[in-house]
Write a protein that holds these residues in place. Structure first.
Motif, mmCIF file in Angstrom:
data_model
loop_
_atom_site.group_PDB
_atom_site.id
_atom_site.type_symbol
_atom_site.label_atom_id
_atom_site.label_comp_id
_atom_site.label_asym_id
_atom_site.label_seq_id
_atom_site.Cartn_x
_atom_site.Cartn_y
_atom_site.Cartn_z
ATOM 1 N N GLU A 1 0.901 -1.232 -0.192
ATOM 2 C CA GLU A 1 -0.096 -0.084 -0.136
ATOM 3 C C GLU A 1 1.018 1.245 -0.140
ATOM 4 O O GLU A 1 1.898 1.293 0.589
ATOM 5 N N ASP A 2 0.161 2.199 -0.858
ATOM 6 C CA ASP A 2 1.154 3.452 -0.720
ATOM 7 C C ASP A 2 1.382 4.272 0.602
ATOM 8 O O ASP A 2 0.412 4.126 1.442
ATOM 9 N N ALA A 3 2.225 5.148 0.704
ATOM 10 C CA ALA A 3 2.465 5.815 2.017
ATOM 11 C C ALA A 3 1.788 7.000 2.180
ATOM 12 O O ALA A 3 1.596 7.725 3.101
ATOM 13 N N VAL A 4 0.569 7.343 1.226
ATOM 14 C CA VAL A 4 -0.322 8.537 1.287
ATOM 15 C C VAL A 4 -1.600 8.155 1.053
ATOM 16 O O VAL A 4 -1.919 7.029 0.578
ATOM 17 N N ALA A 5 -2.612 8.837 1.666
ATOM 18 C CA ALA A 5 -4.052 8.537 1.419
ATOM 19 C C ALA A 5 -4.363 8.761 0.022
ATOM 20 O O ALA A 5 -4.105 9.926 -0.598
ATOM 21 N N THR A 6 -5.347 8.130 -0.708
ATOM 22 C CA THR A 6 -5.891 8.239 -1.980
ATOM 23 C C THR A 6 -6.756 9.523 -1.931
ATOM 24 O O THR A 6 -7.364 9.606 -1.042
ATOM 25 N N VAL B 1 0.471 13.495 -4.492
ATOM 26 C CA VAL B 1 1.722 13.366 -3.499
ATOM 27 C C VAL B 1 2.309 12.307 -4.108
ATOM 28 O O VAL B 1 3.661 12.605 -4.191
ATOM 29 N N ASP B 2 1.830 11.178 -4.444
ATOM 30 C CA ASP B 2 2.803 10.138 -4.977
ATOM 31 C C ASP B 2 1.916 9.892 -6.403
ATOM 32 O O ASP B 2 1.465 8.961 -6.285
ATOM 33 N N PRO B 3 2.266 10.620 -7.388
ATOM 34 C CA PRO B 3 1.795 10.352 -8.644
ATOM 35 C C PRO B 3 1.997 9.028 -9.378
ATOM 36 O O PRO B 3 1.330 8.656 -10.341
ATOM 37 N N GLU B 4 2.933 8.132 -8.896
ATOM 38 C CA GLU B 4 3.229 6.660 -9.393
ATOM 39 C C GLU B 4 2.161 5.639 -8.715
ATOM 40 O O GLU B 4 2.251 4.670 -9.450
ATOM 41 N N ALA B 5 1.638 6.064 -7.649
ATOM 42 C CA ALA B 5 0.815 4.920 -7.030
ATOM 43 C C ALA B 5 -0.355 4.664 -7.677
ATOM 44 O O ALA B 5 -1.021 5.665 -8.408
ATOM 45 N N ARG B 6 -1.010 3.574 -7.927
ATOM 46 C CA ARG B 6 -2.028 3.287 -8.565
ATOM 47 C C ARG B 6 -3.090 2.407 -7.858
ATOM 48 O O ARG B 6 -2.765 1.766 -6.949
ATOM 49 N N ARG C 1 2.519 -1.436 4.338
ATOM 50 C CA ARG C 1 2.289 -0.013 3.733
ATOM 51 C C ARG C 1 3.857 0.382 3.725
ATOM 52 O O ARG C 1 4.734 0.239 4.557
ATOM 53 N N LEU C 2 4.142 0.902 2.628
ATOM 54 C CA LEU C 2 5.593 1.643 2.207
ATOM 55 C C LEU C 2 5.472 2.909 3.169
ATOM 56 O O LEU C 2 4.531 3.486 3.424
ATOM 57 N N ARG C 3 7.007 3.258 3.056
ATOM 58 C CA ARG C 3 7.410 4.393 3.977
ATOM 59 C C ARG C 3 7.794 5.684 2.975
ATOM 60 O O ARG C 3 7.933 6.641 3.679
ATOM 61 N N TYR C 4 8.021 5.363 1.827
ATOM 62 C CA TYR C 4 8.479 6.199 0.837
ATOM 63 C C TYR C 4 7.609 6.646 -0.247
ATOM 64 O O TYR C 4 6.503 5.902 -0.454
ATOM 65 N N LEU C 5 7.899 7.576 -1.076
ATOM 66 C CA LEU C 5 7.029 7.956 -2.381
ATOM 67 C C LEU C 5 7.701 7.557 -3.602
ATOM 68 O O LEU C 5 9.084 7.759 -3.588
ATOM 69 N N GLY C 6 7.200 7.072 -4.578
ATOM 70 C CA GLY C 6 7.777 6.874 -5.783
ATOM 71 C C GLY C 6 8.217 5.503 -6.059
ATOM 72 O O GLY C 6 8.507 4.781 -4.907
#
Length: 514
Positions: free
Chosen positions: A151-156, A276-281, A482-487
């Motif tokens: 899971e990404d480190a930011v909220a969708t 915030v993290d444009p690469e998350a999907r 849950r990941l800790r970093y962005l990208g």
């Protein structure tokens, strides 16, 4: 400037003094004994190109600390606290009993240097070289593949939040954008970071807000001054253009030229879900279970449980599908291997590429879904691709068309033969005739389904495919789902470090077996 060992540790050496207290065969003991061979100083020389400046902490210490941090799943602050207070960490990193370690920001800087270097996976490569030197993988020619959603480190973010965030970013990053926004963007005050104050339970109010926000985004893009943009400014403009169109469509009765928009009644392909993290999907691991983030792709040797390759990719898109990434996971194999994988890897292109590389495939075939439940699946038709003919269960034979279309498919049209066929109700629900679509590599897929019915094939699959689940469980253990970093880049570096520090028993087993 690269730091070097200053000589004696601060206080008694933790490893020499407390060796009896540190579990033998643990990753702490392994690093204490082999840290210098595993992470020699010259391995990190390119990270410190300048001989000037204040010497940094020796990179061997930082590399060992990053491995332990990833192993334990702790923050930078907690990692430094372990280095100050935990004898095992002190011994693994070569510190003295009274050493107070360093500021947590050094771990951030070290990871950043690694991530931006020419070889961000060097820690994984170094430990892989140690395992290879032991010979533990020699003669073991099986590889099990699987993937896990991280899971990404930011909220969708929803459409409204993304539009506002993207407009605010352009105003902040692009020279001259602020006065243009003040003149042309009237949907809200973009200096206010909060959500718009509307009646969110009013459907018409929500529609009006989306229409106004899209209009602001288009007006801002259209009126920006013509100027060369680079870096953050160019990224901000590109992001706004993407967000402004990916989730919206012309409002009902509009062609888009009159400036009326609504949230689209569809799912945008490869949709960006966060500014915030444009690469998350969005990730659909199963039809019922949906998550947001990335996919970790794994290859292990099932007998020892050792990772042989890992990769992190955005969670959606054909280029990041399991079947596409499989060839990348096996690219480092020097000799062909036997590949075990579930039905996610069962595509014609994937099988063709892997077999062309010489690999032997034990990949579970995806089930065939007949047009009618309980009816005739594809394998009930006699398909002769070299001769270009198809014979249906009723005995009607027709010719296959030439490959055509974007996917180079071939079609068999049965025409009026279906009209009075006694098997029609079990064959098709079409008002006209049955059309059979034959995809490329059809014979390869048919042979795979036939092979999967063999008892020996099933026994091999049941024995050697399940161990990869243990590798998945290890990757996500200790709250690492849950990941800790962005990208992708930073998280891929984290994944390689995580896989380089597998369960201590695996790394020590490699040394013992070697």
């Amino acid at each position: 400037m690269q730091g070097e060992w200053a000589g004696e540790p601060v206080g008694p050496d933790a490893w020499a003094t407390c060796r009896q207290l540190i579990p033998a065969g643990s990753v702490f003991a392994f690093l204490a004994e082999h840290r210098e061979e595993l992470f020699p100083a010259e391995m990190f020389a390119d990270l410190y190109p300048s001989p000037n400046g204040r010497p940094s902490m020796p990179p061997q210490v930082l590399a060992a600390a990053v491995v332990l941090q990833t192993l334990q799943g702790v923050s930078d602050f907690d990692a430094v606290q372990h280095l100050r207070c935990d004898l095992r960490w002190k011994a693994a990193c070569g510190l003295g009993l009274y050493d107070t370690a360093f500021d947590p920001s050094l771990l951030t800087y070290f990871r950043r240097r690694l991530t931006r270097s020419a070889d961000p996976r060097r820690i994984f490569t170094a430990i892989g070289a140690v395992i290879a030197a032991t010979g533990v993988l020699t003669g073991r020619q099986r590889r099990a593949l699987d993937s896990a959603v991280l899971e990404d480190a930011v909220a969708t973010q929803d459409t409204v939040t993304q539009l506002i965030a993207a407009i605010r970013r352009v105003i902040r990053e692009v020279p001259g954008a602020a006065p243009i926004a003040a003149a042309h963007c009237t949907a809200r005050d973009y200096r206010d970071p909060g959500k718009p104050r509307i009646a969110w339970n009013d459907e018409q109010a929500r529609a009006d807000l989306v229409d106004a926000l899209v209009g602001d985004a288009i007006a801002l893009l259209a009126n920006l001054p013509e100027q060369p943009l680079a870096g953050k400014a160019a990224d901000a403009v590109g992001l706004l253009a993407l967000v402004a169109y990916q989730d919206v469509e012309p409002a009902e009765g509009s062609d888009g030229r009159d400036g009326r928009w609504r949230i689209a009644r569809r799912t945008a392909p490869d949709r960006m879900i966060s500014t915030v993290d444009p690469e998350a999907r969005h990730v659909h691991k199963t039809r019922a279970h949906r998550q947001d983030g990335f996919k970790a792709h794994l290859a292990i040797e099932p007998e020892t449980g050792l990772f042989t390759a890992v990769a992190l990719r955005p969670g959606s898109g054909v280029a990041h599908h399991e079947a596409t990434v499989a060839a990348d996971l096996l690219a480092g194999e020097h000799t062909p291997v036997q590949v075990f994988a579930d039905a996610a890897y069962d595509t014609g292109d994937a099988r063709h590429r892997l077999q062309a590389a010489g690999h032997r495939l034990v990949i579970k075939p995806a089930p065939l879904r007949p047009a009618i439940p309980g009816g005739f699946p594809l394998d009930d038709f006699a398909i002769d691709t070299p001769a270009g003919t198809v014979t249906c269960p009723a005995g009607h034979t027709v010719a296959l068309s030439a490959p055509g279309g974007r996917h180079h498919q071939r079609k068999a049209l049965f025409g009026d033969r279906c009209a009075c066929c006694p098997l029609r109700e079990r064959c098709t629900t079409a008002k006209a005739d049955r059309i059979l679509t034959i995809r490329p590599h059809h014979d390869l897929m048919t042979a795979a389904r036939r092979a999967a019915t063999d008892a020996a094939w099933r026994a091999d699959y049941r024995r050697w495919r399940p161990p990869v689940e243990r590798g998945v469980a290890w990757i996500v253990a200790r709250s690492n789902r849950r990941l800790r970093y962005l990208g992708t880049i930073k998280n891929d570096a984290w994944l390689h470090t995580r896989a380089a520090a597998p369960e201590p028993v695996n790394l020590i087993k490699a040394v013992e077996l070697g």
